[in-house]
Enzyme design. Structure first.
Site, PDB file in Angstrom:
ATOM      1  N   ASN A   7       0.856  -1.188   0.000  1.00 23.80           N
ATOM      2  CA  ASN A   7       0.000   0.000   0.000  1.00 23.80           C
ATOM      3  C   ASN A   7       0.897   1.245   0.000  1.00 23.80           C
ATOM      4  O   ASN A   7       1.494   1.584   1.013  1.00 23.80           O
ATOM      5  CB  ASN A   7      -0.895  -0.029   1.249  1.00 23.80           C
ATOM      6  CG  ASN A   7      -1.753   1.219   1.366  1.00 23.80           C
ATOM      7  OD1 ASN A   7      -1.822   2.040   0.445  1.00 23.80           O
ATOM      8  ND2 ASN A   7      -2.423   1.365   2.503  1.00 23.80           N
ATOM      9  N   TRP A   8       0.977   1.886  -1.153  1.00 23.44           N
ATOM     10  CA  TRP A   8       1.897   3.024  -1.298  1.00 23.44           C
ATOM     11  C   TRP A   8       1.336   4.291  -0.640  1.00 23.44           C
ATOM     12  O   TRP A   8       2.038   5.281  -0.524  1.00 23.44           O
ATOM     13  CB  TRP A   8       2.188   3.296  -2.768  1.00 23.44           C
ATOM     14  CG  TRP A   8       2.927   2.187  -3.470  1.00 23.44           C
ATOM     15  CD1 TRP A   8       3.333   0.989  -2.940  1.00 23.44           C
ATOM     16  CD2 TRP A   8       3.349   2.173  -4.842  1.00 23.44           C
ATOM     17  NE1 TRP A   8       3.970   0.235  -3.895  1.00 23.44           N
ATOM     18  CE2 TRP A   8       3.994   0.928  -5.071  1.00 23.44           C
ATOM     19  CE3 TRP A   8       3.236   3.073  -5.909  1.00 23.44           C
ATOM     20  CZ2 TRP A   8       4.536   0.582  -6.317  1.00 23.44           C
ATOM     21  CZ3 TRP A   8       3.775   2.728  -7.146  1.00 23.44           C
ATOM     22  CH2 TRP A   8       4.410   1.492  -7.342  1.00 23.44           C
ATOM     23  N   LYS A   9       0.065   4.267  -0.268  1.00 19.68           N
ATOM     24  CA  LYS A   9      -0.599   5.448   0.307  1.00 19.68           C
ATOM     25  C   LYS A   9      -0.357   6.655  -0.612  1.00 19.68           C
ATOM     26  O   LYS A   9      -0.265   6.482  -1.826  1.00 19.68           O
ATOM     27  CB  LYS A   9      -0.133   5.661   1.751  1.00 19.68           C
ATOM     28  CG  LYS A   9      -0.256   4.374   2.582  1.00 19.68           C
ATOM     29  CD  LYS A   9      -0.064   4.541   4.055  1.00 19.68           C
ATOM     30  CE  LYS A   9      -0.248   3.189   4.749  1.00 19.68           C
ATOM     31  NZ  LYS A   9      -0.116   3.242   6.197  1.00 19.68           N
ATOM     32  N   HIS A  89      -9.550   0.743   5.425  1.00 17.80           N
ATOM     33  CA  HIS A  89      -8.247   1.052   6.021  1.00 17.80           C
ATOM     34  C   HIS A  89      -8.448   2.027   7.176  1.00 17.80           C
ATOM     35  O   HIS A  89      -9.273   2.935   7.095  1.00 17.80           O
ATOM     36  CB  HIS A  89      -7.303   1.642   4.970  1.00 17.80           C
ATOM     37  CG  HIS A  89      -5.881   1.669   5.445  1.00 17.80           C
ATOM     38  ND1 HIS A  89      -5.412   2.616   6.316  1.00 17.80           N
ATOM     39  CD2 HIS A  89      -4.848   0.834   5.188  1.00 17.80           C
ATOM     40  CE1 HIS A  89      -4.136   2.361   6.580  1.00 17.80           C
ATOM     41  NE2 HIS A  89      -3.766   1.291   5.909  1.00 17.80           N
ATOM     42  N   GLU A  91      -6.811   4.482   8.153  1.00 20.05           N
ATOM     43  CA  GLU A  91      -6.638   5.909   7.812  1.00 20.05           C
ATOM     44  C   GLU A  91      -7.910   6.477   7.203  1.00 20.05           C
ATOM     45  O   GLU A  91      -8.271   7.623   7.452  1.00 20.05           O
ATOM     46  CB  GLU A  91      -5.435   6.070   6.861  1.00 20.05           C
ATOM     47  CG  GLU A  91      -4.114   5.887   7.608  1.00 20.05           C
ATOM     48  CD  GLU A  91      -2.985   5.333   6.759  1.00 20.05           C
ATOM     49  OE1 GLU A  91      -3.055   5.401   5.516  1.00 20.05           O
ATOM     50  OE2 GLU A  91      -2.009   4.812   7.358  1.00 20.05           O
ATOM     51  N   GLU A 161      -4.989  -5.170  10.541  1.00 21.17           N
ATOM     52  CA  GLU A 161      -3.992  -4.122  10.742  1.00 21.17           C
ATOM     53  C   GLU A 161      -4.275  -3.398  12.064  1.00 21.17           C
ATOM     54  O   GLU A 161      -5.086  -2.461  12.100  1.00 21.17           O
ATOM     55  CB  GLU A 161      -4.064  -3.095   9.608  1.00 21.17           C
ATOM     56  CG  GLU A 161      -3.725  -3.639   8.250  1.00 21.17           C
ATOM     57  CD  GLU A 161      -3.216  -2.545   7.315  1.00 21.17           C
ATOM     58  OE1 GLU A 161      -2.141  -2.737   6.732  1.00 21.17           O
ATOM     59  OE2 GLU A 161      -3.877  -1.502   7.180  1.00 21.17           O
ATOM     60  N   GLY A 167       2.662   2.271  10.869  1.00 22.73           N
ATOM     61  CA  GLY A 167       3.592   3.386  10.747  1.00 22.73           C
ATOM     62  C   GLY A 167       4.293   3.747  12.052  1.00 22.73           C
ATOM     63  O   GLY A 167       4.936   4.791  12.151  1.00 22.73           O
ATOM     64  N   SER A 209       3.705  -2.118  10.405  1.00 22.54           N
ATOM     65  CA  SER A 209       5.156  -2.162  10.624  1.00 22.54           C
ATOM     66  C   SER A 209       5.770  -3.521  10.277  1.00 22.54           C
ATOM     67  O   SER A 209       6.737  -3.954  10.903  1.00 22.54           O
ATOM     68  CB  SER A 209       5.503  -1.754  12.063  1.00 22.54           C
ATOM     69  OG  SER A 209       5.118  -0.409  12.285  1.00 22.54           O
ATOM     70  N   GLY A 230       3.044  -1.167   4.288  1.00 21.12           N
ATOM     71  CA  GLY A 230       3.033   0.268   4.005  1.00 21.12           C
ATOM     72  C   GLY A 230       4.439   0.764   3.708  1.00 21.12           C
ATOM     73  O   GLY A 230       4.953   0.598   2.600  1.00 21.12           O
ATOM     74  N   GLY A 231       5.084   1.354   4.696  1.00 24.91           N
ATOM     75  CA  GLY A 231       6.409   1.967   4.513  1.00 24.91           C
ATOM     76  C   GLY A 231       7.421   1.084   3.807  1.00 24.91           C
ATOM     77  O   GLY A 231       8.128   1.535   2.896  1.00 24.91           O
TER      78      GLY A 231
HETATM   79  P1  13P Z   1       3.142   0.359   7.719  1.00 20.69           P
HETATM   80  O1  13P Z   1       3.667  -0.917   7.113  1.00 20.69           O
HETATM   81  O2  13P Z   1       3.878   1.585   7.249  1.00 20.69           O
HETATM   82  O3  13P Z   1       3.028   0.274   9.200  1.00 20.69           O
HETATM   83  O4  13P Z   1       1.643   0.547   7.157  1.00 20.69           O
HETATM   84  C1  13P Z   1       0.777  -0.530   7.182  1.00 20.69           C
HETATM   85  C2  13P Z   1      -0.426  -0.161   6.407  1.00 20.69           C
HETATM   86  O5  13P Z   1      -1.172   0.718   6.795  1.00 20.69           O
HETATM   87  C3  13P Z   1      -0.685  -0.891   5.163  1.00 20.69           C
HETATM   88  O6  13P Z   1      -1.974  -0.639   4.696  1.00 20.69           O
END
Ligand code: 13P
Length: 246
Positions: A7-9, A89, A91, A161, A167, A209, A230-231
């Site tokens: 997920n590149w956000k 998600h 967010e 998640e 994050g 993470s 994510g990251g």
């Molecule tokens: P991180 O891997 O940066 O913690 O993010 C997870 C995420 O929200 C994937 O959708």
């Protein structure tokens, strides 16, 4: 099915995004479904080049079509060859006020358009500290997946998640992940009255993470079928080593 989704956000400019997409897409990956979730503006171009990865949108409108400025419909995503879409998600729940009811509407629209939802659920730190994480996840699944039948469920991917792990660098332990994934699978078993063989084929991914160092330990657990990253999905080498962590 083993799945690793990135997920590149809202990250990466066009040049960076194209470079990362091209190198992952050109790499032959055995035995793992690799799903990239770039910002929506890149989906159309990438979908014309698909080889070894699949594409997911990060969001979809809860409306079918019409005067909804700024929105992208499920049908439009399908038209350009998108196979998956993230839904629920944390967010989007927290920053864009997405309720379980809105999430449910979106899931139905996606399935009607033959796009597989990647349904995200997760509890907050306060929830976990108060020991109510199972109730929270139960509620999110119950309301978010309301009205789905077994065939529709078989076209879904679930992603657990925990919000406190997203994050933050604070990963759930592999045992915490396994415990919740088992809880989710058990919930699905009862709710949809599924036989074990079909149940075991529904992918439940861990996100929060997850990185090149901890992925293999987390993926080694029985009910963890991969990760939503994510990251660590923003760099080719770390994402590739996560893909190889099974
Ligand atoms: P991180 O891997 O940066 O913690 O993010 C997870 C995420 O929200 C994937 O959708």
């Amino acid at each position: 099915m083993k799945v690793v989704a990135g997920n590149w956000k809202m990250n990466m400019n066009y040049k960076e995004a194209s470079a990362l997409f091209n190198s992952l897409n050109n790499r032959l990956i055995n035995d793992v479904e690799v799903i990239l979730c770039p910002p929506s503006i890149y989906l159309s171009e990438f979908s014309n080049k698909l080889k070894n990865v699949k594409l997911a949108a990060q969001n979809v409108s809860s409306f079918i079509s019409g005067a909804y400025t700024g929105e992208v419909s499920a049908q439009m995503l399908k038209n350009i060859g998108v196979d998956y879409c993230l839904i629920g998600h944390s967010e989007r729940r927290a920053l864009f006020n997405e309720t379980n009811e809105v999430i449910n509407t979106k899931i139905h629209l996606l399935l009607e358009n033959e796009i597989s939802p990647i349904f995200c659920c997760g509890e907050s730190l306060t929830d976990r500290e108060s020991g109510v994480q199972n109730e929270i996840i139960h509620n999110q699944l119950e309301l978010g997946m309301n009205g789905l039948d077994l065939t529709q469920l078989q076209n879904c991917i679930i992603a657990y998640e925990p919000v406190w792990a997203i994050g933050t660098g604070l990963t759930a332990t592999s045992d915490q992940a396994q415990e919740m994934h088992f809880f989710i699978r058990n919930y699905l078993k009862k709710r949809f009255q599924i036989e074990n063989e079909i149940l075991s084929q529904i992918p439940i991914l861990y996100g929060g993470s997850c990185n090149a160092e901890n992925a293999s330990e987390i993926f080694s657990k029985n009910d963890v079928n991969g990760g939503l990253i994510g990251g660590a999905a923003l760099k080719e080498d770390t994402f590739s080593s996560i893909i190889q962590s099974f």
